[in-house]
Design an enzyme around this catalytic site. Structure first.
Site, mmCIF file in Angstrom:
data_model
loop_
_atom_site.group_PDB
_atom_site.id
_atom_site.type_symbol
_atom_site.label_atom_id
_atom_site.label_comp_id
_atom_site.label_asym_id
_atom_site.label_seq_id
_atom_site.Cartn_x
_atom_site.Cartn_y
_atom_site.Cartn_z
ATOM 1 C CG ASP A 8 35.681 -72.653 -18.332
ATOM 2 O OD1 ASP A 8 34.458 -72.467 -18.457
ATOM 3 O OD2 ASP A 8 36.245 -73.724 -18.621
ATOM 4 C CG ASP A 129 31.462 -81.978 -14.800
ATOM 5 O OD1 ASP A 129 30.717 -81.645 -15.744
ATOM 6 O OD2 ASP A 129 31.760 -81.203 -13.873
#
Length: 242
Positions: A8, A129
């Protein structure tokens, strides 16, 4: 089942967030490309990259680093975060990224996703998500009323390569993957599902392995790798023994 290390990116660094909260950030490396090389050396077959800054900005922010990783690390790469138009998707694919992940666009711009699937068959992944079963977008800052299953089903037979399903409440928390929700989604759709969020120990991997028949093709592992709770080599060996 493929084990996919996550990288990330925020402010040019390799980080992890807790439950998607940009105010709860842990920096693991100032040099993301070095992390990518490390995971390759430890046996990774694929990498999951997220441009966290891009997910909020709505456009690529860390594209230079992503280009460096693709150039220097000979592994298939999937990238998500800030991909909101066909030009951005094409630019990533042209630089050598294998798959682009469309998350916010999957909910807010279906025409875009349909066109992307037509233009780049087999190279579009849906990033779904969810918090409490409902889809969250815009870098997890906005929650919708649509369920993960409803959104995924709306893209059946469109040539989507996979669905990355992340339980936000567990992401970065190392509290265990949401096996039931991930299994339920995989059983309800024909698209392969990649599990994400909350993987804490090898036991989580073991719980997912029998679900390959249900359609779970991979699992993304982030914080557990960086903290040392999971050895990438051991996780990969576990998948090979099955």
């Amino acid at each position: 089942m493929v084990i996919i290390p996550a990288i990330d990116l925020k402010d040019g660094k390799c980080v992890r967030l807790l439950q998607g909260d940009f105010n709860r950030v842990t920096v693991y490396s100032d040099h993301p490309a070095e992390m990518a090389r490390l995971w390759r050396e430890k046996g990774a077959e694929r990498l999951h990259l997220v441009d966290l800054d891009g997910s909020v900005a709505g456009a690529p922010v860390n594209a230079g680093i992503i280009r460096q990783i693709v150039r220097e690390v000979s592994l298939p790469v999937e990238i998500g975060g800030g991909i909101r138009d066909l030009a951005t998707a094409k630019s990533y694919l042209d630089m050598g990224v294998q798959w682009v992940i469309l998350g916010t666009a999957a909910l807010k711009d279906r025409v875009l996703v349909y066109k992307a699937c037509e233009m780049f068959p087999g190279r579009i992944i849906l990033g779904i998500d969810a918090a409490n079963g409902k889809v969250a977008v815009e870098g997890w800052t906005e929650q919708s009323e649509m369920t993960a299953s409803e959104l995924a089903k709306s893209y059946e037979n469109r040539g989507v390569a996979a669905v990355v399903y992340t339980d936000i409440s567990r992401d970065g928390m190392q509290t265990g993957v949401n096996v039931d929700a991930t299994k339920s989604l995989a059983e309800e759709i024909e698209i392969p599902v990649i599990a994400s969020g909350g993987v804490a120990t090898l036991e989580d991997i073991k719980k997912l392995l029998p679900l390959e028949e249900a359609g779970i093709s991979g699992v993304i592992v982030g914080k557990a790798l960086y903290s040392g709770a999971i050895s990438l080599e051991e996780a990969i060996r576990l998948t090979k023994r099955v």
